[in-house]
Write a protein that holds these residues in place. Sequence first.
Motif, mmCIF file in Angstrom:
data_model
loop_
_atom_site.group_PDB
_atom_site.id
_atom_site.type_symbol
_atom_site.label_atom_id
_atom_site.label_comp_id
_atom_site.label_asym_id
_atom_site.label_seq_id
_atom_site.Cartn_x
_atom_site.Cartn_y
_atom_site.Cartn_z
ATOM 1 N N THR A 150 -5.476 -36.546 3.081
ATOM 2 C CA THR A 150 -6.124 -36.701 4.393
ATOM 3 C C THR A 150 -5.229 -37.351 5.442
ATOM 4 O O THR A 150 -5.140 -36.883 6.583
ATOM 5 C CB THR A 150 -7.428 -37.516 4.251
ATOM 6 N N LYS A 151 -4.523 -38.417 5.073
ATOM 7 C CA LYS A 151 -3.766 -39.188 6.067
ATOM 8 C C LYS A 151 -2.294 -38.786 6.151
ATOM 9 O O LYS A 151 -1.526 -39.395 6.884
ATOM 10 C CB LYS A 151 -3.883 -40.678 5.748
ATOM 11 N N ARG A 152 -1.907 -37.747 5.423
ATOM 12 C CA ARG A 152 -0.499 -37.335 5.419
ATOM 13 C C ARG A 152 -0.126 -36.644 6.728
ATOM 14 O O ARG A 152 -0.938 -35.935 7.327
ATOM 15 C CB ARG A 152 -0.244 -36.392 4.236
ATOM 16 N N HIS A 153 1.091 -36.839 7.179
ATOM 17 C CA HIS A 153 1.585 -36.174 8.395
ATOM 18 C C HIS A 153 1.422 -34.661 8.230
ATOM 19 O O HIS A 153 1.827 -34.090 7.207
ATOM 20 C CB HIS A 153 3.054 -36.523 8.599
ATOM 21 N N PRO A 154 0.841 -33.982 9.225
ATOM 22 C CA PRO A 154 0.562 -32.540 9.060
ATOM 23 C C PRO A 154 1.801 -31.673 8.896
ATOM 24 O O PRO A 154 1.702 -30.545 8.418
ATOM 25 C CB PRO A 154 -0.195 -32.186 10.349
ATOM 26 N N TYR A 155 2.967 -32.183 9.287
ATOM 27 C CA TYR A 155 4.202 -31.404 9.143
ATOM 28 C C TYR A 155 5.106 -31.933 8.028
ATOM 29 O O TYR A 155 6.245 -31.500 7.908
ATOM 30 C CB TYR A 155 4.957 -31.348 10.472
ATOM 31 N N ALA A 156 4.561 -32.828 7.204
ATOM 32 C CA ALA A 156 5.325 -33.294 6.049
ATOM 33 C C ALA A 156 5.341 -32.228 4.952
ATOM 34 O O ALA A 156 6.244 -32.204 4.121
ATOM 35 C CB ALA A 156 4.720 -34.591 5.508
ATOM 36 N N TYR A 157 4.345 -31.349 4.981
ATOM 37 C CA TYR A 157 4.211 -30.314 3.954
ATOM 38 C C TYR A 157 3.916 -28.990 4.640
ATOM 39 O O TYR A 157 2.825 -28.768 5.156
ATOM 40 C CB TYR A 157 3.077 -30.691 2.991
ATOM 41 N N VAL A 158 4.928 -28.121 4.713
ATOM 42 C CA VAL A 158 4.777 -26.847 5.441
ATOM 43 C C VAL A 158 5.395 -25.688 4.645
ATOM 44 O O VAL A 158 6.317 -25.025 5.115
ATOM 45 C CB VAL A 158 5.389 -26.937 6.858
ATOM 46 N N PRO A 159 4.892 -25.403 3.444
ATOM 47 C CA PRO A 159 5.517 -24.358 2.618
ATOM 48 C C PRO A 159 5.377 -22.956 3.204
ATOM 49 O O PRO A 159 6.140 -22.054 2.834
ATOM 50 C CB PRO A 159 4.771 -24.469 1.291
ATOM 51 N N PHE A 160 4.393 -22.774 4.109
ATOM 52 C CA PHE A 160 4.204 -21.474 4.750
ATOM 53 C C PHE A 160 4.561 -21.551 6.230
ATOM 54 O O PHE A 160 3.993 -20.843 7.055
ATOM 55 C CB PHE A 160 2.765 -20.999 4.588
ATOM 56 N N SER A 161 5.528 -22.429 6.562
ATOM 57 C CA SER A 161 5.831 -22.747 7.942
ATOM 58 C C SER A 161 4.585 -23.384 8.571
ATOM 59 O O SER A 161 3.660 -23.778 7.856
ATOM 60 C CB SER A 161 6.310 -21.517 8.720
ATOM 61 N N ALA A 162 4.566 -23.498 9.891
ATOM 62 C CA ALA A 162 3.443 -24.143 10.562
ATOM 63 C C ALA A 162 3.486 -23.765 12.035
ATOM 64 O O ALA A 162 4.461 -23.185 12.517
ATOM 65 C CB ALA A 162 3.504 -25.664 10.388
ATOM 66 N N GLY A 163 2.433 -24.117 12.751
ATOM 67 C CA GLY A 163 2.370 -23.787 14.164
ATOM 68 C C GLY A 163 2.022 -22.327 14.379
ATOM 69 O O GLY A 163 1.580 -21.626 13.460
ATOM 70 N N PRO A 164 2.236 -21.827 15.591
ATOM 71 C CA PRO A 164 1.791 -20.467 15.922
ATOM 72 C C PRO A 164 2.469 -19.379 15.113
ATOM 73 O O PRO A 164 1.909 -18.300 14.928
ATOM 74 C CB PRO A 164 2.119 -20.336 17.418
ATOM 75 N N ARG A 165 3.674 -19.635 14.576
ATOM 76 C CA ARG A 165 4.361 -18.588 13.828
ATOM 77 C C ARG A 165 4.346 -18.883 12.317
ATOM 78 O O ARG A 165 5.298 -18.579 11.598
ATOM 79 C CB ARG A 165 5.790 -18.402 14.333
ATOM 80 N N ASN A 166 3.246 -19.450 11.856
ATOM 81 C CA ASN A 166 3.135 -19.686 10.420
ATOM 82 C C ASN A 166 2.941 -18.366 9.682
ATOM 83 O O ASN A 166 2.765 -17.310 10.287
ATOM 84 C CB ASN A 166 1.980 -20.652 10.127
ATOM 85 N N CYS A 167 2.961 -18.422 8.358
ATOM 86 C CA CYS A 167 2.900 -17.213 7.545
ATOM 87 C C CYS A 167 1.511 -16.592 7.601
ATOM 88 O O CYS A 167 0.522 -17.224 7.212
ATOM 89 C CB CYS A 167 3.266 -17.535 6.103
ATOM 90 N N ILE A 168 1.446 -15.345 8.049
ATOM 91 C CA ILE A 168 0.167 -14.666 8.185
ATOM 92 C C ILE A 168 -0.444 -14.350 6.817
ATOM 93 O O ILE A 168 -1.656 -14.190 6.690
ATOM 94 C CB ILE A 168 0.343 -13.366 9.014
ATOM 95 N N GLY A 169 0.394 -14.277 5.777
ATOM 96 C CA GLY A 169 -0.086 -13.853 4.468
ATOM 97 C C GLY A 169 -0.331 -14.972 3.478
ATOM 98 O O GLY A 169 -0.473 -14.723 2.280
ATOM 99 N N GLN A 170 -0.444 -16.225 3.951
ATOM 100 C CA GLN A 170 -0.544 -17.333 3.009
ATOM 101 C C GLN A 170 -1.835 -17.302 2.201
ATOM 102 O O GLN A 170 -1.842 -17.633 1.001
ATOM 103 C CB GLN A 170 -0.375 -18.675 3.715
#
Length: 522
Positions: free
Chosen positions: A451-471
């Motif tokens: 819950t309290k982890r930084h949202p970009y500390a873990y991004v295995p499917f990328s993140a933001g608007p160009r994240n992985c569409i197939g995750q």
Amino acid sequence: MVHERAREESCLSFSGVVLTLSIAIGLYYLLRRNPRLKQMIDQLGGPPGLPVLGVALSFLGRPHEEFLTIVGEWIDKYGRVIGAWIGNFIPYVLLAEANSIEKLLSTTNHIDKGKYDYNLLHRWLGMGLLTAPRTKWSARRKLLTPSFHFKILEDFMPVFNEQSTILLDCLNNREKDGKSFDIFPYITRCTLDTICETAMGKKINAQTSSVNKDYVDAVNGMCELITQKIVQPWLRFAPIYYLSPVSRRESAYLKKLQGFTLSVIKSKKASRKIKKSNEGIMNVDETEQVYGKQRKAFLDQLLDASENGNVILSDSDIREEVDTFMFEGHDTTAANLGWTTMLLAAHPECQKKVQEELDEIFKDDPTRDVTTADVAKMKYLECCVKESLRLYPSVPIITRNVDYDIKLEDGRVLPQGAYAIAAIYFSHRDPAHFPEPLKFNPERFSVENSTKRHPYAYVPFSAGPRNCIGQKFALLEEKVVLAKLFRTYSMEATEKMGDVIPLPDVILRPKNGVNVAIRKRT
């Protein structure tokens, strides 16, 4: 003997051409390099480079698997934001911590992929969703997003189950002999069969037949060649590339890959035309029929969008999107399935918890197919998959063009014109967010611990608007396969995790495979 001498002379001649062109190109870029860009890259700190060559010598003569070791040494010495020049003409900034990665990925300002890396995929994937520039990407993303709605993904569950069952059948003989073996090729063929059927509506039977062996070999060959072009930067230059044997091998692979996809598109269009002319009399391909219900492959959905007038897509447009999902949808999924299998085999206490969870879910019928309702109950298995992706993300680095200056929290600036590497392999191992980062600990991903982890500390499917569409597709498939595997077998790792070498090809795979011994559960 004469032929060997001629071959040696030919190799020496080619090496001389490569060396001459490389020096000439390096000098050219050294003379025209932007002074502001050089100053700002140098101010970030990082490994010292040589004139013309930059830091390229750091990798020269070193085995490919040492790439991550070298970068890890840089991070330990220079910090988690580093500037470096490759050959004095490619200005890179390496980011290995959550705050700087968030500034890069969270906006549409830097949405174009790093051209020096992703351009290597253009001959195969064209301008599909993975490689497209922002103008084309935006329209394609909007078009393709509905294809990955969860209700549509549910229609693929029979394929996931069927191919997983075939995988179990293929493993049966390996279980009987009781010996250690590499399970990774079996998993890879399973995911290749799955993506062919779901993306193209075409069975290739990679697990059970050699009929489409040329296509399977071409997929694997292209992935290897792309890796070769990454680690041999002189192949990025057309004069050198087209003189090399790599060009001829790639052309041969592309002929098979793109020819196969285009033939499927042509066949699919012809069958759709016949169906329409038959006024509703359906002649549905066996791969599109599920318990009396028609299932549409990804290709069908693209053809629907084109025929309905929502968007105009040529056969080439459709081919590049299908090939993109063929590439992204089997190799990355196979990698995570392999790493998760290896980690559970090496941690029997975690494997036991997974099996206890599965036994509770399937206690009414241990051999029945997996449903989406079952998947929703696989809480601990999901934690294991996520922890596997933390330690061994399928795509270990993501690159973006820096289109505008990015000011970091410490005041340093990532300059416009640089190519930023989000080094998620290392940000996922940042002790600031993951204590004891090298330890396999699925409980990190329980609700209370996440819950309290930084949202970009873990991004295995990328993140933001160009994240992985197939995750969602990938995670659904992986849970079905793993559920079937560990309901049926117990696995024992036959090598220590400390001896496993992660190989950063296009995706991150174990260099020597996933070596396990398996036995049927009773």
